[in-house]
Design a protein around this motif. Structure first.
Motif, PDB file in Angstrom:
ATOM      1  N   ILE A   1       9.622  38.091  57.192  1.00  0.00           N
ATOM      2  CA  ILE A   1       9.449  37.711  55.784  1.00  0.00           C
ATOM      3  C   ILE A   1      10.748  37.114  55.259  1.00  0.00           C
ATOM      4  N   ASN A   2      10.646  35.967  54.629  1.00  0.00           N
ATOM      5  CA  ASN A   2      11.818  35.251  54.120  1.00  0.00           C
ATOM      6  C   ASN A   2      12.263  35.865  52.801  1.00  0.00           C
ATOM      7  N   ASP A   3      13.012  36.954  52.913  1.00  0.00           N
ATOM      8  CA  ASP A   3      13.499  37.638  51.720  1.00  0.00           C
ATOM      9  C   ASP A   3      14.806  38.334  52.081  1.00  0.00           C
TER      10      ASP A   3
ATOM     11  N   LEU B   1       7.503  31.213  53.756  1.00  0.00           N
ATOM     12  CA  LEU B   1       7.116  32.617  53.676  1.00  0.00           C
ATOM     13  C   LEU B   1       7.736  33.425  54.808  1.00  0.00           C
ATOM     14  N   PHE B   2       7.956  32.793  55.967  1.00  0.00           N
ATOM     15  CA  PHE B   2       8.521  33.479  57.113  1.00  0.00           C
ATOM     16  C   PHE B   2       9.583  32.607  57.769  1.00  0.00           C
TER      17      PHE B   2
ATOM     18  N   CYS C   1       7.762  43.990  58.113  1.00  0.00           N
ATOM     19  CA  CYS C   1       8.253  42.659  57.743  1.00  0.00           C
ATOM     20  C   CYS C   1       8.044  41.575  58.800  1.00  0.00           C
ATOM     21  N   THR C   2       7.471  41.893  59.962  1.00  0.00           N
ATOM     22  CA  THR C   2       7.316  40.885  61.008  1.00  0.00           C
ATOM     23  C   THR C   2       5.853  40.595  61.291  1.00  0.00           C
TER      24      THR C   2
ATOM     25  N   SER D   1       4.716  39.093  51.763  1.00  0.00           N
ATOM     26  CA  SER D   1       5.599  37.932  51.707  1.00  0.00           C
ATOM     27  C   SER D   1       5.278  37.060  50.503  1.00  0.00           C
ATOM     28  N   GLU D   2       4.007  36.849  50.255  1.00  0.00           N
ATOM     29  CA  GLU D   2       3.594  36.025  49.104  1.00  0.00           C
ATOM     30  C   GLU D   2       3.996  36.692  47.792  1.00  0.00           C
TER      31      GLU D   2
ATOM     32  N   TYR E   1      15.159  41.521  54.092  1.00  0.00           N
ATOM     33  CA  TYR E   1      14.958  41.532  55.541  1.00  0.00           C
ATOM     34  C   TYR E   1      15.909  40.608  56.304  1.00  0.00           C
TER      35      TYR E   1
ATOM     36  N   GLN F   1       7.687  36.305  47.286  1.00  0.00           N
ATOM     37  CA  GLN F   1       8.030  34.927  46.943  1.00  0.00           C
ATOM     38  C   GLN F   1       7.714  34.632  45.478  1.00  0.00           C
TER      39      GLN F   1
END
Length: 624
Positions: free
Chosen positions: A412-414, A402-403, A439-440, A486-487, A417, A490
Motif C-alpha cells: 500500500i502506497n502510504d 495505490l500500490f 498491507c501487501t 489502500s483506497e 508502510y 488515499q
C-alpha cells in the motif's frame, strides 16, 4: 489420606507414600525432642510415634532427565508418651514437616531418596537443580526462557556450538542419548505427523503408502520414528528439526509420561509431532499436550541455531556479502537464508524465523506464510513485471498509485508502510514488516505452460520430477480488504510521494522544458548532479535552463523521470506537454514499470532491468 489435588501428589500417594512415611516415622522416633511441644501437655516425651500422615502440598518441583526433585510438606499426627508419677501419660499432637526428595523414574520408580527432613516453616522457595515444573510435571517455560533452556541442553550435549558457529550434529546427540532413529515408514496416510518419540517398548501402527494398508512395527523405549514423507515432501532441514523436536520431548517430557503410566497404570507408547498444532486463544486453557508441543516446537530450532553463535554467523555473512540491514532486499535475504540453511542443515523458513527472533527484523521481507501452496506475497522482479504487464487489474492499481513495488512486495502506497531514505531508496517500515498481511497484495500460484504440459504428459510416478517455477497470478477478489484499505488511505491523505513538491508545480501555460527546470530547481540539483542521476548529456540541462522551444523526445522525458525518481503523474504530465504518451507496447510497459514500481532505484538498476528484456538503456549521454 487427602484426595490428591494434582499429578505430583497422586504420584506420591501411589508409589512414594510408604517410603516417605517410613522416613518420617524414623525421624520422629529417633528425634522426639526436636518436635515443637509448646502446645503439648507432655514437654519431655519418652517416645514419639507417627500415627497418621497427610500430604498437604508440594513445592520446588524440578526435573533433570530421569530425576524428579521435589519438596513435600506433610502434616503428621504424633502420639507422645511419658512415664510419670501417676503412670504412663499419652498425648497426640499435630506437626508439619518438609521433606526434600529425589526420585529416579524410568517406566517405574527406580529409587526414592529422602535427602532431608525438617519442621516446616513458610520460607522462600529455594533454588534447585534442573528445570522447575508445574504440579502436572510439565516444565515451566516462558518465551523469555527459551534461549536459556536451549543453551542448557547444548551445554550438556554439544557445548562447542555455544562458543562458535557450528552445525549441531543432532543425529549424533540422539545416538549419545541412547535414542534410535527409524526412517522409511509412513506414520499416517495423509502426512499429518512429522515424527514421534516412543516412551515405552511395544509396537506402533504405521501406513504402507503403496499397499494402502496399516501394519505394526516393534519399537524400543527411546525410538524416534521419522515419517518417510518428511524428507521426500520437505527437506533434510525438516528432518533435523523433527529429530531435535523429538529429542526435546525425550529430554524434558519423558518423566511426565512415565509418571502418567505409573499412576494410571496405562502404557503410553509414543508421542506424535503433528505438522500443524493448534494452540488456544489468549484466555483459553492449554492442555498438557499443547504445552509440551509448544515447548518442543520452540526449542528445536533454538537448539539447532543457538542464539549467540547464530547471530555471529549471520553478521559474518552480512559483512562478507556487503549487506546492510537497512538496504538488503528480499532476494538477497533468500540467498543469505539459503546459505544459512545449508550451514545449519535446517529449512530456509526456519532460518528466517530465527533471524526475526534474534533481532534481524528485515527477515520479514522474505518470510512467506508457512503454507505458500495457496497464496504468497513475495514476488521477484521479473514475476512482478510479467504480472503487471499482463494483468490489467494489477496494472490499474499500480498506475493509480495505490500500490508500490518495494523490496519484492506490492505494498500500500502510504507512509505507514513505506519510508524513503535520504538517498531516495524506498523500504518497508517496521509497522509494515510486522503486518505484512495487512498491507501487501496476495498472489496465487499458476502453472506455467511448460508446467501444465509436463503434468499432462508425465509418466513419472515413483520419483519426484524436477521443479519447474510457477507463475504468480493476481486477482482482485482475493485482495478486497487490502485494496479497500489502500483506497481509503488515499482518500484521507494528500497524495504522498517523495516528489511531493513537484505536484505543487503548476503545468498551466508551461512548456515541458520549463516544468523540468522547475523540478530541478525544487530539488536543488546542480548540472553535474542532474547529469549523474539521469546519465544524460549536459545539453539537456541547458535546454531546460533556457526553456528551448524544441520538445524533448519520449525517451529523454522517461530518462529524466527515472533518474530523478518522479512519480507517474508528474511523468505523464511532462509527456503530455511534449505531445507524447505511454502506449501498450511491451517496451513502453517496461518503461512505465520503471517509473511506477522501481522508484528509488538508480538509473543503472533500471537499465539492468530493461537490458534483461533486451531493451535499449536510458540515458547513456543521449542528446535528443
Amino acid at each position: 489420606m487427602n484426595t490428591p489435588k494434582n499429578e505430583i501428589e497422586q504420584f506420591i500417594y501411589t508409589v512414594c507414600y510408604q517410603s516417605i512415611w517410613e522416613a518420617v516415622y524414623r525421624h520422629i522416633y529417633q528425634h522426639p525432642y526436636t518436635l515443637d511441644l509448646s502446645h503439648s501437655r507432655i514437654k519431655y516425651p519418652d517416645s514419639a510415634v507417627l500415627e497418621d500422615m497427610i500430604v498437604e502440598f508440594t513445592r520446588n518441583i524440578n526435573i533433570d532427565e530421569d530425576t524428579l526433585n521435589f519438596d513435600v510438606i506433610v502434616s503428621c499426627t504424633i502420639d507422645l508418651t511419658a512415664d510419670g508419677t501417676f503412670g504412663v501419660a499419652n498425648h497426640d499432637i499435630s506437626q508439619w514437616f518438609i521433606l526434600s526428595c529425589s526420585a529416579t523414574i524410568t517406566n517405574k520408580l527406580e529409587s526414592l531418596i529422602v535427602l532431608s527432613i525438617a519442621p516446616f516453616k513458610f520460607l522462600k522457595h529455594l533454588a534447585t537443580n534442573g528445570i522447575a515444573v508445574e504440579k502436572n510435571i510439565i516444565p515451566i517455560l516462558y518465551k523469555k526462557d527459551l534461549d536459556n533452556e536451549a543453551s542448557s541442553f547444548l551445554k550438556k550435549y554439544y557445548p562447542e556450538a555455544l562458543e562458535q558457529p557450528l552445525p549441531v550434529p543432532i543425529k549424533k546427540i540422539a545416538e549419545n542419548l541412547g535414542l534410535e532413529i527409524i526412517q522409511g515408514h509412513c506414520i499416517t496416510d495423509n502426512f499429518s505427523i512429522f515424527g514421534q518419540i516412543c516412551f515405552s517398548e511395544g509396537t506402533i501402527n504405521v501406513y504402507d503408502l503403496f499397499k494402502c494398508t496399516n501394519y505394526d512395527i516393534p519399537v524400543k523405549r527411546g525410538s524416534i520414528i521419522i515419517d518417510a514423507s518428511t524428507f521426500y515432501e520437505r527437506n533434510l532441514g525438516c528432518v533435523n528439526n523433527t529429530i531435535a523436536h523429538e529429542i526435546y520431548h525425550w529430554y524434558r517430557h519423558r518423566i511426565y509420561v512415565s509418571i502418567k503410566q505409573i499412576i494410571h497404570k496405562k502404557k503410553v507408547i509414543a508421542c506424535r509431532c503433528p505438522t500443524d498444532t493448534a494452540y488456544p486463544q489468549k484466555f483459553e486453557t492449554w492442555s498438557d499436550e499443547q504445552q509440551m508441543e509448544w515447548q518442543a516446537n520452540k526449542l528445536a530450532p533454538r537448539i539447532l541455531m543457538p542464539l549467540k553463535t547464530f547471530c555471529i554467523k549471520v553478521n559474518e555473512l552480512y559483512k562478507l556479502n556487503g549487506y546492510s540491514s537497512l538496504t538488503i532486499t528480499a532476494e538477497e535475504l533468500i540467498i543469505l537464508a539459503t546459505e544459512l540453511s545449508t550451514f545449519y542443515s535446517v529449512s530456509r523458513q526456519s532460518v528466517l524465523i530465527r533471524m526475526l527472533e534474534t533481532g534481524f527484523k528485515e527477515a520479514a521481507l522474505a518470510l512467506q506464510p508457512i503454507d505458500t501452496r495457496t497464496t504468497h506475497s513475495l514476488v521477484d522482479l521479473h514475476g512482478a513485471f510479467s504480472e503487471y504487464r499482463n494483468n490489467s487489474e494489477l496494472k490499474e492499481l499500480v498506475n493509480n498509485n495505490l500500490f508500490k513495488y518495494v523490496a519484492g512486495y506490492f505494498v500500500i502506497n502510504d507512509s505507514r508502510y513505506i519510508e524513503i531514505s535520504p538517498s531516495g531508496k524506498p523500504s518497508l517500515t517496521d509497522y509494515a514488516l510486522s503486518n505484512m498481511q495487512e498491507c501487501t497484495l496476495q498472489f496465487s500460484w499458476q502453472l506455467s505452460e511448460q508446467q501444465r504440459f509436463h503434468e499432462q504428459h508425465s509418466t513419472d510416478i515413483l520419483y519426484r520430477a524436477k521443479e519447474i517455477p510457477q507463475e504468480s497470478k493476481f486477482t482482485s477478489k482475493n485482495n478486497v480488504a487490502v485494496i479497500n484499505l489502500s483506497e481509503k488511505l488515499q482518500q484521507k491523505r494528500i497524495e504522498f510521494e517523495r516528489q511531493n513538491a513537484e505536484y505543487k508545480l503548476s503545468a498551466t501555460n508551461k512548456s515541458c522544458w520549463q516544468l523540468i527546470y522547475e523540478i530541478i530547481q525544487a530539488r536543488g540539483l546542480s548540472k553535474s548532479h542532474f547529469c549523474t542521476l539521469t546519465d544524460l548529456d549536459d545539453i539537456n540541462y541547458r535546454r531546460a535552463e533556457k526553456n528551448e522551444r524544441t520538445k524533448p523526445a519520449f525517451r529523454t522525458i522517461v530518462t529524466i523521470a527515472c533518474g530523478l525518481n518522479l512519480g507517474i503523474n508528474t511523468t505523464e504530465t511532462l509527456l503530455m506537454l511534449a505531445g507524447h504518451a505511454f502506449d501498450e507496447s511491451d517496451e513502453h510497459q517496461a518503461l512505465k514499470f520503471c517509473v511506477t514500481s522501481l522508484m528509488g532505484s538508480s538509473i543503472e538498476e533500471k537499465n539492468a532491468f530493461l537490458a534483461s528484456y533486451g531493451y535499449e538503456p536510458l540515458g547513456s549521454k543521449q542528446r535528443k
